[in-house]
Design a protein around this motif. Structure first.
Motif, short mmCIF file in Angstrom:
data_model
loop_
_atom_site.label_atom_id
_atom_site.label_comp_id
_atom_site.label_asym_id
_atom_site.label_seq_id
_atom_site.Cartn_x
_atom_site.Cartn_y
_atom_site.Cartn_z
N GLU A 127 7.28 -1.11 8.49
CA GLU A 127 7.24 0.18 7.82
C GLU A 127 6.48 0.02 6.51
O GLU A 127 6.62 -0.98 5.81
N VAL A 128 5.66 1.01 6.16
CA VAL A 128 4.86 0.94 4.94
C VAL A 128 5.71 1.41 3.77
O VAL A 128 6.19 2.55 3.75
N TYR A 129 5.89 0.54 2.77
CA TYR A 129 6.61 0.91 1.56
C TYR A 129 5.66 1.29 0.43
O TYR A 129 6.07 1.99 -0.50
N ALA A 130 4.45 0.84 0.49
CA ALA A 130 3.46 1.21 -0.53
C ALA A 130 2.09 0.81 -0.03
O ALA A 130 1.96 -0.13 0.77
N TRP A 131 1.06 1.51 -0.50
CA TRP A 131 -0.31 1.10 -0.24
C TRP A 131 -1.20 1.68 -1.31
O TRP A 131 -0.81 2.60 -2.04
N ASN A 132 -2.38 1.14 -1.46
CA ASN A 132 -3.32 1.71 -2.42
C ASN A 132 -4.21 2.72 -1.70
O ASN A 132 -4.23 2.80 -0.46
N PRO A 133 -4.95 3.54 -2.45
CA PRO A 133 -5.76 4.58 -1.81
C PRO A 133 -6.75 4.05 -0.78
O PRO A 133 -6.97 4.69 0.26
N LEU A 134 -7.35 2.89 -1.03
CA LEU A 134 -8.31 2.36 -0.08
C LEU A 134 -7.62 1.90 1.21
O LEU A 134 -8.17 2.02 2.31
N GLY A 135 -6.41 1.34 1.08
CA GLY A 135 -5.65 0.99 2.27
C GLY A 135 -5.32 2.22 3.10
O GLY A 135 -5.40 2.20 4.34
N HIS A 136 -4.94 3.30 2.41
CA HIS A 136 -4.66 4.56 3.09
C HIS A 136 -5.90 5.06 3.81
O HIS A 136 -5.85 5.45 4.98
N ALA A 137 -7.04 5.03 3.11
CA ALA A 137 -8.28 5.55 3.69
C ALA A 137 -8.75 4.72 4.88
O ALA A 137 -9.31 5.26 5.84
N LEU A 138 -8.53 3.42 4.84
CA LEU A 138 -8.97 2.56 5.93
C LEU A 138 -8.09 2.71 7.17
O LEU A 138 -8.59 2.82 8.30
N LEU A 139 -6.77 2.73 6.97
CA LEU A 139 -5.84 2.62 8.10
C LEU A 139 -5.23 3.93 8.55
O LEU A 139 -4.85 4.06 9.71
N ALA A 140 -5.11 4.88 7.66
CA ALA A 140 -4.40 6.12 8.02
C ALA A 140 -5.00 7.31 7.30
O ALA A 140 -4.29 8.12 6.72
N TRP A 141 -6.32 7.40 7.33
CA TRP A 141 -7.04 8.48 6.67
C TRP A 141 -6.59 9.86 7.15
O TRP A 141 -6.73 10.85 6.44
N HIS A 142 -6.06 9.94 8.36
CA HIS A 142 -5.71 11.20 9.00
C HIS A 142 -4.26 11.58 8.79
O HIS A 142 -3.82 12.62 9.29
N LEU A 143 -3.51 10.79 8.06
CA LEU A 143 -2.08 11.03 7.89
C LEU A 143 -1.74 11.26 6.43
O LEU A 143 -2.23 10.56 5.55
N ASP A 144 -0.89 12.24 6.18
CA ASP A 144 -0.39 12.47 4.83
C ASP A 144 0.90 11.71 4.60
O ASP A 144 1.21 11.34 3.47
N GLU A 145 1.66 11.49 5.66
CA GLU A 145 2.92 10.79 5.52
C GLU A 145 2.75 9.31 5.79
O GLU A 145 1.81 8.88 6.47
N VAL A 146 3.65 8.53 5.26
CA VAL A 146 3.57 7.07 5.38
C VAL A 146 4.03 6.66 6.78
O VAL A 146 5.12 7.00 7.21
N PRO A 147 3.20 5.90 7.52
CA PRO A 147 3.56 5.56 8.89
C PRO A 147 4.30 4.24 9.01
O PRO A 147 4.40 3.46 8.06
N ASN A 148 4.80 4.00 10.19
CA ASN A 148 5.17 2.66 10.61
C ASN A 148 3.96 2.13 11.37
O ASN A 148 3.51 2.74 12.34
N MET A 149 3.42 0.99 10.95
CA MET A 149 2.15 0.55 11.48
C MET A 149 2.23 0.16 12.96
O MET A 149 1.29 0.40 13.72
N SER A 150 3.33 -0.45 13.39
CA SER A 150 3.45 -0.80 14.82
C SER A 150 3.52 0.46 15.67
O SER A 150 2.89 0.55 16.73
#
Length: 289
Positions: A127-150
């Protein structure tokens, strides 16, 4: 269910007798891998004792026996650690009440100091507890909510399409969750996630049955990002001594490469920044959290 027995049987099944140094005399075999008695011979223990170990009935197994079994099965360091965790669940698991539920302030500060490196903090159940903007843009650009990566890798089509070799990425996710399930056997966040993915993804269920195990500390992935195109990233996972159930995950690229140019482009595009302090994961419309 006996996770230790399942793991041992899966590893026995992939080792050919000739690879283990056993002489074959043309006999017809029902199994392609090692028999119990053959593995017991290689490990220097009695067949009856190894059978009890595989059945989960040897709670006081010694380090020497586990090391011998690990050598006979040609286990790598991650698989060996997994074997010890399964054989001694009481020692390996941390009580759920002691688990981190948020990223400490120091990790948020670290993420803020890494604006040019995609990074995030994951919990034991990815589960994602924190990320920086570039991490958000790379991995979950299409999501506003914090995902579980698996969950995202298996159940979100856009995340799935991000990886050029999705089966390879998926297998690494399963290999890590196998390790986490052995270490945190009483954590409902881990066991619940595994149960959900086994029920919701036939591909996950098939890979889970193969028992891959890996720490996934360093991985390389080819991505096809819908905003900036193809890029190759090196994923590095660091576990922190004070909070061992949290992972700092960073993504780097080769300097002066097309991937570096794509990452710079991604960092310069306007977007909604991820929150400095990520909330607890929640379920979104695409069934990820």
């Amino acid at each position: 269910m006996n996770p230790l027995g399942e793991f041992l049987r899966s590893r026995r099944g992939v080792i050919r007798p000739q690879d283990a140094g056993l002489v074959r005399y043309g006999e017809r075999r029902r199994v392609t891998g090692l028999r119990r008695e053959e593995l017991a011979q290689l490990a220097g223990v009695s067949v009856s004792y190894y059978t009890r170990l595989e059945q989960g009935q040897a709670p006081n197994v010694s380090d020497e026996v586990l090391d011998a079994v690990a050598r006979a099965l040609h286990l790598d360091p991650g698989e060996r650690a997994h074997l010890f965790a399964l054989a001694r669940p009481g020692r390996a698991a941390t009580e759920p009440a002691e688990r981190a539920t948020t990223a400490p302030p120091g990790l948020h500060q670290m993420l803020a100091m890494m604006p040019d490196v995609p990074a995030m903090v994951l919990g034991a159940a990815t589960e994602v507890y924190a990320w920086n903007p570039l991490g958000h843009a790379l991995l979950a650009w299409h999501l506003d909510e914090v995902p579980n990566m698996s969950r995202a890798v298996f159940l979100d089509p856009l995340t799935r399409a991000l990886y050029a070799d999705w089966p390879g990425k998926a297998r690494s996710v399963v290999a890590y969750l196998r390790l986490a399930a052995g270490r945190y056997r009483d954590d409902q966040r881990v066991t619940g996630l595994v149960a959900e993915l086994r029920a919701g993804s036939p591909e996950f269920a098939a890979m889970w049955a193969e028992h891959p195990v890996s720490t996934c500390e360093t991985m390389t992935y080819d991505m096809v990002h819908p905003v900036v195109g193809p890029l190759t990233v090196n994923q590095h996972t660091l576990r922190l001594e004070e909070t061992p159930d949290l992972m700092l995950v960073t993504f780097t690229v080769e300097p002066n490469s097309p991937s570096a140019a794509a990452l710079r482009m991604l960092g310069g595009l306007p977007r909604q920044a991820a929150p400095a302090r990520s909330p607890a994961p929640r379920r979104s419309s695409v069934a990820i959290r």
